[in-house]
Design an enzyme around this catalytic site. Structure first.
Site, mmCIF file in Angstrom:
data_model
loop_
_atom_site.group_PDB
_atom_site.id
_atom_site.type_symbol
_atom_site.label_atom_id
_atom_site.label_comp_id
_atom_site.label_asym_id
_atom_site.label_seq_id
_atom_site.Cartn_x
_atom_site.Cartn_y
_atom_site.Cartn_z
ATOM 1 N N GLY A 1 -42.048 2.029 38.343
ATOM 2 C CA GLY A 1 -42.615 1.175 39.375
ATOM 3 C C GLY A 1 -42.696 -0.290 39.010
ATOM 4 O O GLY A 1 -42.455 -1.166 39.844
ATOM 5 N N CYS B 1 -38.806 -3.516 24.796
ATOM 6 C CA CYS B 1 -39.232 -2.423 23.918
ATOM 7 C C CYS B 1 -38.794 -2.645 22.471
ATOM 8 O O CYS B 1 -39.279 -1.983 21.565
ATOM 9 C CB CYS B 1 -38.666 -1.110 24.424
ATOM 10 S SG CYS B 1 -39.217 -0.704 26.104
#
Length: 366
Positions: free
Chosen positions: A195, A314
């Site tokens: 999302g 990340c």
């Protein structure tokens, strides 16, 4: 602040924020409860599932048919998809450009004895064709991202899905669609989304499971979501995701203009290498400012209140191994900058970015 790190995370849109607040006030009941308030939450979740499937198909005539499981995000979706299927000891075909939430799971499966083939764009001009050619009667899984998060490199997963099934109808196809969702048409037996990449909140994602595909749940518990993902559904976050999907509009002309303007600005700076080619979506542009390490450039831009990244968020600043799969040298990867744009970004912001990059490069290269 000039925010150009939308591939890492987007700002929640006004529609999402409003939907989350409204659900927190009015549709907060447990969707498993049998009373009217619980039914209202269940109906909201059902409506959001339809929005997710419509977004994956981009509302084309060939709607996907299957189940949507709401998760905490793409990492859970990828782990559920790849760990939950029965691979029957078969071969896995994947790529060298995958996100860690997919690649690390494949690494574990390889250690368990599965043969793994990893293909790189630099070695295969017809990338989709090469992936399909690697599929044989022993192939249990193909797992491939639709759009690369570091360069914007786009894989035609609809074309690839058909080619894989033509080679072996029993081969399962997983698509990591985190960067492709709402931007390109998707296909797959299992499709992961997140999302917060499409102006919804963090903490919400989804996994599409095609009709007829069986997976084992990653989480055990109360058996919610047809026992595929136990845990009380976060109705508020799901409402926000639905609203963000309905509000999202990918105006490729806008991004084409911004990318062209960015490349024009970069062309005036000596010794720039463009790492995103014409196969990449225009909202993500990766380039190397030779002679200036990524960390130094990012800090200089941060001082000017400009937010970009050096690659996958990340990786926490580590040199990307993904760029080498696109033919980028380690030296250039160490100088890589990723600019990722949204609908709110402007040419003026791109101009200010280029000016600061030029100034920093000149100062550092002295």
């Amino acid at each position: 602040m000039i925010y150009l790190d939308n591939a890492a995370s987007t700002k929640p849109c006004a529609e999402c924020i409003r939907a989350v607040n409204e659900a927190m006030e009015n549709t907060f009941a447990n969707a498993s409860s049998l009373h009217k308030a619980g039914t209202a939450s269940l109906m909201l979740i059902s409506r959001a599932r339809a929005a997710v499937i419509g977004g994956m198909s981009l509302n084309k005539t060939s709607q996907l048919s299957g189940e949507v499981i709401f998760t905490s995000g793409a990492t859970e979706s990828n782990n559920t998809a790849l760990s939950g299927i029965n691979l029957r000891g078969g071969k896995i075909v994947t790529t060298a450009i995958e996100h860690p939430s997919q690649a690390r799971v494949i690494d574990k499966l390889e250690k368990l004895g599965h043969e793994v083939i990893r293909l790189a764009p630099k070695d295969n001009e017809d990338f989709e064709g090469a992936i399909a050619d690697a599929v044989d009667e022993k192939t249990a899984l193909v797992s491939c991202m639709a759009v690369n998060n570091e360069t914007g490199f786009c894989v035609d997963v609809r074309k690839l899905y058909k080619a894989v099934k033509a080679k072996n109808p029993k081969t399962l196809f997983h698509t990591d669609a985190v960067q492709g969702f709402l931007k390109v048409p998707l296909d797959g037996d299992l499709i992961s989304i997140s999302g917060h990449k499409v102006h919804a909140t963090k903490g919400i994602g989804a996994l599409f499971v095609r009709k007829g595909i069986t997976i084992s749940p990653l989480l055990s518990g109360g058996g919610q979501q047809k026992n595929l993902r136990s845990g009380t559904e976060p109705v508020e976050l799901i409402a926000g995701l639905e609203a963000a999907i309905n509000a999202y509009e990918y105006k490729i002309e806008h991004f084409d203009r911004l990318k062209a303007y960015l490349i024009e600005g970069l062309s005036e700076i000596p010794d720039i290498r463009l790492n995103s080619d014409n196969r990449c979506l225009p909202n993500i542009v990766n380039f190397s400012v030779r002679g200036v390490r990524s960390e130094i450039m990012l800090h200089a831009l941060e001082e000017a209140d400009i937010c970009v990244s050096s690659g996958s968020a990340c990786s926490k600043g580590k040199t990307s191994g993904v760029l080498s799969a696109f033919g980028v040298s380690d030296k250039d990867a160490d100088c890589a900058v990723r600019v990722s744009m949204c609908a709110d970004n402007t040419e003026q912001e791109i101009r200010l970015l280029c000016e600061k990059i030029a100034q920093t490069a000149k100062n550092i290269r002295r």
